[in-house]
Design a protein around this motif. Structure first.
Motif, PDB file in Angstrom:
ATOM      1  N   UNK A  84      37.263  54.900  54.417  1.00  0.00           N
ATOM      2  CA  UNK A  84      37.658  54.517  53.051  1.00  0.00           C
ATOM      3  C   UNK A  84      38.956  53.720  53.052  1.00  0.00           C
ATOM      4  N   UNK A  85      39.899  54.099  53.895  1.00  0.00           N
ATOM      5  CA  UNK A  85      41.181  53.383  54.000  1.00  0.00           C
ATOM      6  C   UNK A  85      40.993  51.981  54.589  1.00  0.00           C
ATOM      7  N   UNK A  86      39.905  51.794  55.327  1.00  0.00           N
ATOM      8  CA  UNK A  86      39.671  50.529  56.033  1.00  0.00           C
ATOM      9  C   UNK A  86      38.555  49.709  55.372  1.00  0.00           C
ATOM     10  N   UNK A  87      38.501  49.739  54.048  1.00  0.00           N
ATOM     11  CA  UNK A  87      37.524  48.948  53.281  1.00  0.00           C
ATOM     12  C   UNK A  87      36.073  49.219  53.663  1.00  0.00           C
ATOM     13  N   UNK A  88      35.764  50.492  53.995  1.00  0.00           N
ATOM     14  CA  UNK A  88      34.376  50.869  54.224  1.00  0.00           C
ATOM     15  C   UNK A  88      33.839  50.631  55.616  1.00  0.00           C
ATOM     16  N   UNK A  89      34.716  50.302  56.572  1.00  0.00           N
ATOM     17  CA  UNK A  89      34.278  49.996  57.945  1.00  0.00           C
ATOM     18  C   UNK A  89      35.147  50.756  58.936  1.00  0.00           C
ATOM     19  N   UNK A  90      34.544  51.130  60.064  1.00  0.00           N
ATOM     20  CA  UNK A  90      35.338  51.691  61.167  1.00  0.00           C
ATOM     21  C   UNK A  90      34.662  51.354  62.487  1.00  0.00           C
ATOM     22  N   UNK A  91      35.469  51.238  63.524  1.00  0.00           N
ATOM     23  CA  UNK A  91      34.929  51.009  64.865  1.00  0.00           C
ATOM     24  C   UNK A  91      35.107  52.289  65.683  1.00  0.00           C
ATOM     25  N   UNK A  92      34.281  52.429  66.699  1.00  0.00           N
ATOM     26  CA  UNK A  92      34.408  53.609  67.565  1.00  0.00           C
ATOM     27  C   UNK A  92      35.766  53.603  68.269  1.00  0.00           C
ATOM     28  N   UNK A  93      36.295  52.417  68.530  1.00  0.00           N
ATOM     29  CA  UNK A  93      37.610  52.300  69.168  1.00  0.00           C
ATOM     30  C   UNK A  93      38.707  52.886  68.270  1.00  0.00           C
ATOM     31  N   UNK A  94      38.600  52.613  66.954  1.00  0.00           N
ATOM     32  CA  UNK A  94      39.591  53.151  66.010  1.00  0.00           C
ATOM     33  C   UNK A  94      39.510  54.676  65.928  1.00  0.00           C
ATOM     34  N   UNK A  95      38.299  55.209  65.987  1.00  0.00           N
ATOM     35  CA  UNK A  95      38.113  56.665  65.956  1.00  0.00           C
ATOM     36  C   UNK A  95      38.791  57.299  67.170  1.00  0.00           C
ATOM     37  N   UNK A  96      38.566  56.708  68.341  1.00  0.00           N
ATOM     38  CA  UNK A  96      39.192  57.226  69.574  1.00  0.00           C
ATOM     39  C   UNK A  96      40.710  57.125  69.499  1.00  0.00           C
ATOM     40  N   UNK A  97      41.196  56.032  68.909  1.00  0.00           N
ATOM     41  CA  UNK A  97      42.645  55.823  68.794  1.00  0.00           C
ATOM     42  C   UNK A  97      43.301  56.932  67.968  1.00  0.00           C
ATOM     43  N   UNK A  98      42.536  57.516  67.047  1.00  0.00           N
ATOM     44  CA  UNK A  98      43.045  58.610  66.219  1.00  0.00           C
ATOM     45  C   UNK A  98      42.789  59.981  66.860  1.00  0.00           C
ATOM     46  N   UNK A  99      42.374  59.963  68.123  1.00  0.00           N
ATOM     47  CA  UNK A  99      42.186  61.210  68.860  1.00  0.00           C
ATOM     48  C   UNK A  99      40.943  61.998  68.462  1.00  0.00           C
ATOM     49  N   UNK A 100      39.965  61.304  67.883  1.00  0.00           N
ATOM     50  CA  UNK A 100      38.737  61.970  67.454  1.00  0.00           C
ATOM     51  C   UNK A 100      37.618  61.596  68.415  1.00  0.00           C
ATOM     52  N   UNK A 101      36.878  62.580  68.872  1.00  0.00           N
ATOM     53  CA  UNK A 101      35.762  62.344  69.780  1.00  0.00           C
ATOM     54  C   UNK A 101      34.670  61.549  69.058  1.00  0.00           C
ATOM     55  N   UNK A 102      34.077  60.602  69.746  1.00  0.00           N
ATOM     56  CA  UNK A 102      33.046  59.737  69.152  1.00  0.00           C
ATOM     57  C   UNK A 102      31.761  60.483  68.793  1.00  0.00           C
ATOM     58  N   UNK A 103      31.612  61.679  69.290  1.00  0.00           N
ATOM     59  CA  UNK A 103      30.421  62.478  68.957  1.00  0.00           C
ATOM     60  C   UNK A 103      30.329  62.717  67.453  1.00  0.00           C
ATOM     61  N   UNK A 104      31.502  62.738  66.787  1.00  0.00           N
ATOM     62  CA  UNK A 104      31.505  62.965  65.339  1.00  0.00           C
ATOM     63  C   UNK A 104      30.939  61.769  64.583  1.00  0.00           C
ATOM     64  N   UNK A 105      31.039  60.578  65.156  1.00  0.00           N
ATOM     65  CA  UNK A 105      30.378  59.405  64.566  1.00  0.00           C
ATOM     66  C   UNK A 105      28.865  59.605  64.587  1.00  0.00           C
ATOM     67  N   UNK A 106      28.364  60.063  65.725  1.00  0.00           N
ATOM     68  CA  UNK A 106      26.924  60.304  65.866  1.00  0.00           C
ATOM     69  C   UNK A 106      26.454  61.342  64.854  1.00  0.00           C
ATOM     70  N   UNK A 107      27.239  62.384  64.671  1.00  0.00           N
ATOM     71  CA  UNK A 107      26.875  63.436  63.709  1.00  0.00           C
ATOM     72  C   UNK A 107      26.837  62.883  62.279  1.00  0.00           C
ATOM     73  N   UNK A 108      27.810  62.025  61.945  1.00  0.00           N
ATOM     74  CA  UNK A 108      27.839  61.435  60.602  1.00  0.00           C
ATOM     75  C   UNK A 108      26.651  60.501  60.380  1.00  0.00           C
ATOM     76  N   UNK A 109      26.239  59.796  61.439  1.00  0.00           N
ATOM     77  CA  UNK A 109      25.060  58.926  61.337  1.00  0.00           C
ATOM     78  C   UNK A 109      23.820  59.778  61.108  1.00  0.00           C
ATOM     79  N   UNK A 110      23.677  60.858  61.889  1.00  0.00           N
ATOM     80  CA  UNK A 110      22.500  61.736  61.755  1.00  0.00           C
ATOM     81  C   UNK A 110      22.432  62.393  60.383  1.00  0.00           C
ATOM     82  N   UNK A 111      23.598  62.678  59.802  1.00  0.00           N
ATOM     83  CA  UNK A 111      23.616  63.308  58.476  1.00  0.00           C
ATOM     84  C   UNK A 111      23.425  62.286  57.357  1.00  0.00           C
ATOM     85  N   UNK A 112      23.426  60.993  57.719  1.00  0.00           N
ATOM     86  CA  UNK A 112      23.192  59.947  56.723  1.00  0.00           C
ATOM     87  C   UNK A 112      24.425  59.527  55.935  1.00  0.00           C
TER      88      UNK A 112
END
Length: 197
Positions: free
Chosen positions: A12-40
């Protein structure tokens, strides 16, 4: 706050877009991206790029994400306010030898240039949707138009040059002349400047 909520806030802070690189930069495991995709809750647009579900994202950013490509010609002119209409085809310049997926996109007109002149006039701007993208500056666009004027709409060329010359605060005539020399169209640029100034 859960990791998924953190990612959604970042999007939301990034105008509706995020990259996996940005997620990692914030210390968050990329597996959570996969979970959010699966949950729709988010959608994967391409490798490493995600948007909130039920949003359009940023078509310009999405198109060139992860590719060494620069918006040019009519598309760059539109971003710079030197084109009367929104282009229906995306004009993108890449280095000679590029053989990626943009070659197969019917909405893209690719322009191939030598590596030595590829970055000449490259600037970073915000797309209409707010993401940072690369495009050529006005001087490079005008040189490209004049270099390929036989393949361009004459009205687009005239409008772009007239508007550029009218904007005395932002135009950079020495840079235009410098680029025209590097792109070997100095006489063509001088001819237009003599007629229109």
């Amino acid at each position: 706050m859960s990791k998924e909520e953190q990612i959604l806030n970042l999007i939301k802070e990034n105008n509706g877009i995020i990259t996996s690189k940005e997620v990692s930069k914030h210390g968050i495991n990329r597996i959570f991206l996969t979970r959010l995709v699966k949950s729709g809750k988010i959608e994967r647009i391409k490798k490493g790029l995600y948007i909130l579900s039920n949003t359009w994202g940023d078509e310009y950013f999405n198109l060139t994400f992860g590719i060494n490509a620069i918006f040019s010609y009519d598309t760059a002119l539109y971003f710079l306010g030197l084109c009367e209409t929104v282009p229906t085809i995306y004009h993108i310049t890449v280095c000679r030898g590029y053989n990626g997926k943009l070659n197969h996109d019917d909405n893209v007109k690719l322009h191939f240039v030598k590596r030595e002149i590829f970055e000449l006039g490259k600037i970073e701007i915000k797309s209409p949707q707010g993401q940072i993208i690369s495009c050529y500056n006005a001087e490079r666009c005008i040189c490209d138009l004049l270099k390929n004027k036989d393949n361009e709409d004459l009205e687009t060329v005239k409008y772009a040059i007239t508007e550029y010359l009218r904007d005395k605060q932002n135009r950079d005539l020495p840079k235009l002349v410098e680029y025209s020399k590097k792109l070997k169209i100095e006489s063509e640029v001088n001819r237009y400047l003599e007629v229109l100034m």
